[in-house]
Design an enzyme around this catalytic site. Sequence first.
Site, PDB file in Angstrom:
ATOM      1  CB  SER A 177      -0.947  -0.054   1.209  1.00 47.29           C
ATOM      2  OG  SER A 177      -1.998   0.864   1.088  1.00 47.29           O
ATOM      3  CG  ASP A 212      -6.295  -3.222  -3.413  1.00 50.50           C
ATOM      4  OD1 ASP A 212      -6.901  -2.479  -2.622  1.00 50.50           O
ATOM      5  OD2 ASP A 212      -5.139  -3.637  -3.207  1.00 50.50           O
ATOM      6  CG  HIS A 229      -5.442  -2.959   0.709  1.00 52.59           C
ATOM      7  ND1 HIS A 229      -4.968  -2.388  -0.449  1.00 52.59           N
ATOM      8  CD2 HIS A 229      -4.751  -2.357   1.722  1.00 52.59           C
ATOM      9  CE1 HIS A 229      -4.046  -1.501  -0.161  1.00 52.59           C
ATOM     10  NE2 HIS A 229      -3.886  -1.460   1.145  1.00 52.59           N
TER      11      HIS A 229
END
Length: 515
Positions: free
Chosen positions: A229, A456, A483
């Site tokens: 991320s 995602d 995610h």
Amino acid sequence: MAATLLLLSSLTACSSSADDGPTVPAGPVPEGLEEFYSQRLEWGDCAPYAKDATARQAFAGEGLECARLTVPLSYSEPQGTTITVGLLRKRASDPDNRIGSLVLNPGGPGGSGMSAAAQLSTAVENTELGERFDLVGFDPRGIGASEPTVKCLTDAEMDADRADMTAMDGVDDVADAEREAKEFAAKCAERTPHGEKMLANLGTRDVVRDMDVLRSALGDEKLTYLGYSYGTRIGYTYAETFPRNVRALLLDGALDPEQDMLDSLVAQAEGFGGTFGKFVEWCVTRPDCALGSNADTAVQAYQDLVRPLLDEPVKLPDGRVLSYEDATTGTVAALYSKQLWPSLNRGLATLAEGEGTLMMALADTYYERGPDGKYSSTQTGLVAIRCVDDPPVTDRESIEAAQAEYLEKAEFLDPGLPPSSARDACAFWPVEHTSEPHLPDVEGIPPTLVVSTTNDPATPYQAGVNLAKAMGGRLLTFEGAQHTAFLSVGNECVDRAGIAYLVHGTLPPEGTRCR
């Protein structure tokens, strides 16, 4: 196309043992930073590093050890004030064939790399990755066990802020929201040790410099890195800042390096909207679906459940109330992983009966609020880092247009109120930003592996496509609805490809898709 092998001698050569740490730097050292790059890390018990109940449990894992890395508060003044970065390590289980350290960051911004490493330490057991690498997580400066930490709101103030809906009551909502944003920014500067100077040196620009100091202190001439991320931004920024010091970068759940705050917000809305649609498809086939059996009316059914909270939050047994913000935050938290969809369905079902405990539990997970009522530093860090990483958005028309597009793409999050033009805390931040969106200049680095998930919710698939292209790397596609994927969903295809890359430098064939 056949898998490509990175032709780097350092990929298979054993690194020096990390037992004692270096007294001489490993790899290149920027001028004036020799004492930081050559420091010896003192590894020991992790218990003193735990700041909350969740961390205490995570840090108690077998074979985990912790240390502190000393770095300058400001790299422009290396002889001035110093701060420390918290580290957690799980040693390689086959030290005779050890390659080096795998440094990781879980994202956020503001996430604890120490907690992430503690959790992943079991996932790498009995794998070549765990055998040949020390797994090392770090809490970025100002976060978690790093000292000092950013401080903005007290735990009680956080609870009150979540319950406060005055900025969404339709009456002077812009003024209310901006007043709260100004107060938040002022409290951060007032309560954070070293004040504005700490806030000014909190961003990704400085985190990657800390990470290069860490690389040397661990005894590695080149960095092997795993970023999830926002951690992908740390990865590509490190590659741009220290291109000669990169061994391998695995970036999962990418941020698009060219997107500004508003573009990123709209793209994320599309991700959450799409994943909510997947949740609905899953839910309506179940006899107990809280949103009914018709996918076409599920968004309306969801809004009928949560919108009443704008006027009348649900009282909870612990004395708190479930606000509209908490209900939608709990929903978003559950969309991060398909494993949480049953919990979301149960939470919505009990909300329909006037009970909000399960939805609050999901929101507490997102905010990292422990059972003792204490919050981690993640949410505060997220705002503080974001505000110093990117230019503030101050144009009200642009903000309102982005809000309208956000609610169009994530319709389930529409509160039924006009889109707001309120500026956020970054517009009132007391220090200048230190970075801005741009394509990273990473010429000469080894090929990067980017993992991107088709559905995602938080970092849309296209962002991974864009980052892989920008890095001149290889894209690995995971077909799923959550995610990030590497070492987190038990997908053998993704895990096998990622481990082969990190250990041997072998890239998966072009166009590889994992299901």
